[in-house]
Design a protein around this motif. Structure first.
Motif: not given
Length: 410
Positions: A104-114, A134-143
Motif C-alpha cells: 500500500r505504501w508503494a501504491g500511495l507513492r505511485a499516486h503521488n508521482r502521478w 503513519l506506520n513508518d514515520v521516517d518513510e513518511a518524512v522522506k516522502e
C-alpha cells in the motif's frame, strides 16, 4: 479578486486520481507483477468511478474546462480514485496491517508521482496534496520531502488514526518528525473529512451512524494535535481541516478552552481526583486552544452553507477557504456560482474575496496575481454573487442547497 468586477475563486477541496491501470507506470517495477495480479481480479466498489464521468478525475483538459465554466481558476487536489493495492479509495480504507503496509505504501507513492505530473499539466493552478501512511514515520518524512521537490504544493494528507487502527493516536510524539518537516517546508497538514472513522459495517443503521459520526472523528485531529503540544514544539505548523463543516468550530473551541483552563488550574492545586488529568499539560501545550486556532489552523469549508456564514467572525475570516468538492456528487459543480450566492450574497466584497480565494492562495502558496488574470475571464461577477439566489437549481445535488440547513454539525 481581480479588476473591478470578478472574484478569483480557488477551490480548497477538489479530488483527483488516475484510472486504475494508469497507476502502473508510476509504480516501482518490482511491484508490477503483483499489481497485474491484483488489478486482474479487482472490482471497483464505487459507481461514480465506473460511470462515463469518471474521467473528470484524470482528464486534465475536461477538468479545466469544467472548473472554468464554474468560475473556478485553481484547486487544491485531494485523492479520489483507488490507488494500487487498496480495497477502496485511500480516504476510506482502513489502516493497513504490517503485512499490507509495503504494497500500500508503494501504491500511495505511485499516486503521488502521478499527481505531480497531473498538477504539472496546469502550472500554478493545482496544489496537489501528497498521501502518506503513519506506520513508518521516517518513510513518511522522506516522502514529504520528495513530493515537495516534485512540485506538490498542497502539503500532506494526514490519515486518521481511529480506534483499533493499530497506529498511535495523533497526539503521540512519535509523529513529531512529520510536524517538523511540514513546518520546515512550510506546507500544511491537511485532515479531510471521512478519513478517520472506524469500520462500522454495512447495515442500514451502521451507514446512518457513519454519516452522523464521521465529521466528529475527523474533528479529533484538532484537539489531538493541540493537547499533544504539536504547535508548541512547531509554532509554524499549519493544520487545515477540510470538508467537515465549519459551524462546529466556535463551540468546540469554547469547549477545548474550558477543559484546558480547568485541567491546568486543577494541576496547580493540591492533589485532587482531577489534578492528575492536568499534570504537565500547561508545559506541553503552551498556548491555549483558541490561540492555537488563531495562529495555526484553517478550515476547508467546502460548499459553506448559509447557517455557517454568520459565524465567520468567530471562526476567523482569515481561516475560511471555500471548496467545490469537484467532481463529487455532493459538490457544487456545475452550480458553484449559485452555491456562492446562497452563502455569500450581501456580504462585504473584501470578505467574500478572502473566503473564496484569497485565504487559499495564502495557505497553499498560489500566485494570486497570476490567478487574477485567469479570473478576469472565468471568475464569477461580483454583482452576480452579491445577488441573493431566488431559486435553487432543480438538478443541484450538493448539501450547499439542502433545505432545513440550520442544523449545526458537532
Amino acid at each position: 479578486m481581480t479588476g473591478e468586477d470578478r472574484y478569483t475563486v480557488v477551490s480548497a477541496d477538489c479530488h483527483a486520481g488516475a484510472d486504475l491501470l494508469d497507476y502502473k507506470p508510476y509504480l516501482e517495477s518490482r511491484y508490477h507483477d503483483a499489481f497485474d495480479a491484483w488489478a486482474a481480479t479487482y472490482v471497483n466498489p464505487y459507481e461514480d468511478l465506473l460511470a462515463d464521468t469518471a474521467d473528470r478525475n484524470w482528464n486534465s483538459d475536461r477538468r479545466l474546462a469544467d472548473l472554468e465554466a464554474d468560475g473556478i481558476v485553481a484547486e487544491v487536489v485531494f485523492p479520489n480514485t483507488i490507488p494500487p493495492f487498496f480495497p477502496s479509495a485511500a480516504l476510506m480504507a482502513p489502516a493497513p496491517t504490517r503485512a499490507e503496509f509495503e504494497q500500500r505504501w508503494a501504491g500511495l507513492r505511485a499516486h503521488n508521482r502521478w499527481l505531480a505530473d497531473f498538477c504539472a499539466q496546469a502550472p500554478g493552478r493545482r496544489a496537489g496534496v501528497a498521501q502518506i501512511l503513519l506506520n513508518d514515520v521516517d518513510e513518511a518524512v522522506k516522502e514529504i520531502r520528495r513530493t515537495k521537490e516534485a512540485g506538490l504544493t498542497g502539503g500532506v494528507l494526514l490519515p486518521g488514526a481511529p480506534p483499533g487502527s493499530g497506529v498511535p493516536e495523533l497526539y503521540a510524539d512519535v509523529y513529531d518528525p512529520i510536524w517538523a518537516v511540514c513546518e520546515e517546508l512550510d506546507v500544511p497538514v491537511n485532515h479531510h473529512g471521512g478519513s478517520a472513522s472506524p469500520p462500522l459495517g454495512e447495515e442500514p443503521a451502521a451507514r446512518a451512524v457513519f454519516m452522523v459520526e464521521t465529521t466528529w472523528f475527523s474533528h479529533r485531529a484538532l484537539w489531538h494535535l493541540i493537547f499533544g503540544g504539536a504547535f508548541r514544539r512547531h509554532p509554524g505548523l499549519k493544520l487545515v481541516l477540510t470538508e467537515q463543516g465549519s459551524g462546529w468550530i466556535p463551540g468546540v473551541l469554547e469547549m477545548l478552552d474550558y477543559y484546558h483552563g480547568r485541567l491546568v488550574n486543577a494541576a496547580a492545586k493540591a492533589a485532587t481526583a482531577e489534578s492528575k488529568f492536568g499534570a504537565g499539560l500547561a508545559e506541553s501545550m503552551g498556548k491555549g486552544p483558541s490561540e492555537v486556532w488563531r495562529d495555526n489552523c484553517f478550515v476547508g469549508a467546502s460548499f459553506m452553507r448559509p447557517h455557517e456564514v454568520p459565524l465567520r467572525d468567530r471562526i476567523g475570516l482569515d481561516k475560511i477557504m471555500w471548496g467545490a468538492d469537484y467532481p463529487h456528487d455532493e459538490g457544487t459543480t456545475p452550480y458553484s456560482r449559485e452555491g456562492l450566492r446562497i452563502a455569500y450574497a450581501g456580504l462585504p466584497r473584501q470578505e467574500v474575496a478572502a473566503m473564496v480565494g484569497g485565504n487559499a492562495a495564502r495557505v497553499y502558496g498560489f500566485d494570486l496575481p497570476f490567478l487574477d488574470t485567469l479570473a478576469a475571464e472565468h471568475g464569477p461577477l461580483v454583482d452576480e454573487i452579491a445577488t441573493p439566489l431566488p431559486e435553487i437549481p432543480p438538478r443541484a445535488t450538493s448539501p450547499a442547497f439542502a433545505r432545513g440547513g440550520s442544523v449545526r454539525v458537532w
